[in-house]
Design an enzyme around this catalytic site. Structure first.
Site, PDB file in Angstrom:
ATOM      1  N   GLY A 205      -2.250  27.293 -19.006  1.00 33.16           N
ATOM      2  CA  GLY A 205      -2.723  26.094 -19.673  1.00 33.16           C
ATOM      3  C   GLY A 205      -3.224  25.067 -18.683  1.00 33.16           C
ATOM      4  O   GLY A 205      -3.654  25.401 -17.576  1.00 33.16           O
ATOM      5  N   CYS A 206      -3.165  23.802 -19.048  1.00 41.55           N
ATOM      6  CA  CYS A 206      -3.657  22.722 -18.188  1.00 41.55           C
ATOM      7  C   CYS A 206      -2.884  22.678 -16.880  1.00 41.55           C
ATOM      8  O   CYS A 206      -1.651  22.668 -16.870  1.00 41.55           O
ATOM      9  CB  CYS A 206      -3.516  21.393 -18.913  1.00 41.55           C
ATOM     10  SG  CYS A 206      -3.965  19.964 -17.903  1.00 41.55           S
ATOM     11  N   PHE A 207      -3.609  22.640 -15.770  1.00 38.81           N
ATOM     12  CA  PHE A 207      -2.906  22.663 -14.480  1.00 38.81           C
ATOM     13  C   PHE A 207      -2.117  21.393 -14.207  1.00 38.81           C
ATOM     14  O   PHE A 207      -1.198  21.392 -13.391  1.00 38.81           O
ATOM     15  CB  PHE A 207      -3.828  23.005 -13.304  1.00 38.81           C
ATOM     16  CG  PHE A 207      -5.175  22.328 -13.242  1.00 38.81           C
ATOM     17  CD1 PHE A 207      -5.419  21.090 -13.800  1.00 38.81           C
ATOM     18  CD2 PHE A 207      -6.229  22.958 -12.582  1.00 38.81           C
ATOM     19  CE1 PHE A 207      -6.660  20.476 -13.706  1.00 38.81           C
ATOM     20  CE2 PHE A 207      -7.485  22.361 -12.486  1.00 38.81           C
ATOM     21  CZ  PHE A 207      -7.701  21.120 -13.057  1.00 38.81           C
TER      22      PHE A 207
END
Length: 219
Positions: A51-53
């Site tokens: 997902g979002c880093f």
């Protein structure tokens, strides 16, 4: 006629997306021989996409033995990916993190445990509100030992949940560092709406289920 045109447009869209992820160059990445990153000053490196880093960075920075976490892109077939290009879903890359850690304090196996504990392991192509191939889950291995650890833990989790685990398993090839403004994002922007509503709750859920002795006292 309008319905036919709409159906054709949707078909083309999905066709383009699928070809971007399953083209010949991407298959070469998946089938490549893994590259092993040598220790530097006694520190090792591991690579994960989930997902979002921004979220993943915060998770790994909370673990004892993780000295630094860098945000970037990996797993794709194009060179020099950017945030804008990766968001098209056509580069093959996913938002990823590089975890620089002390293997005498935390093992690769524990980092994999943290990986699965910090996400919805059955969500395909994303985590939470972040959806798309650029947000898909990937664990990167650098040698056969790491691959064995990943596959065994993935299989065990699948049996435990009685479900298919979405994480892909890739041989590590290269990590492209993301733009400066993406680094240390959760720490530098605690009042950002995404950080407050997605990243911090995800971190809290992870810390609630992970062994306290493996977490840093302050984060």
């Amino acid at each position: 006629m309008k319905n036919i045109i709409t159906l054709f447009a949707i078909t083309v869209l999905f066709s383009c997306k699928n070809s971007a992820q399953n083209n010949e160059k991407q298959q070469e990445v998946i089938n490549a021989k893994p590259i092993e990153v040598p220790l530097k000053n006694g520190k090792a490196k591991a690579y994960f996409a989930s997902g979002c880093f921004w979220c993943v960075e915060a998770v790994y920075e909370s673990i004892k033995g993780a000295d630094e976490v860098i945000n970037g892109y990996s797993g794709g077939h194009t060179k020099h990916p950017t945030y804008e290009s990766s968001n098209t879903g056509r580069t093959g890359h996913a938002e990823a993190v590089e975890v620089i850690y002390d293997p005498t304090v935390v093992s690769f196996s524990t980092l994999v445990d943290a990986y699965f504990a910090s996400q919805n392991p059955t969500q395909v192509n994303g985590q939470g509100p972040d959806k798309g191939s650029q947000y898909r889950s990937i664990i990167f291995y650098q040698n056969d030992t790491q691959k064995k650890i990943i596959l065994e833990k993935k299989e065990a989790l699948s049996k435990k949940l009685d479900a298919k685990i979405a994480a892909e398993v890739y041989p590590f090839q290269k990590f492209w560092i993301a733009e400066d403004y993406h680094q240390d994002y959760e720490r530098l922007h605690p009042n950002n709406p995404y950080i407050r509503n997605v990243s911090i709750p995800r971190l809290k859920r992870f810390k609630a289920k992970f062994p306290k002795e493996l977490l840093k006292g302050t984060h």
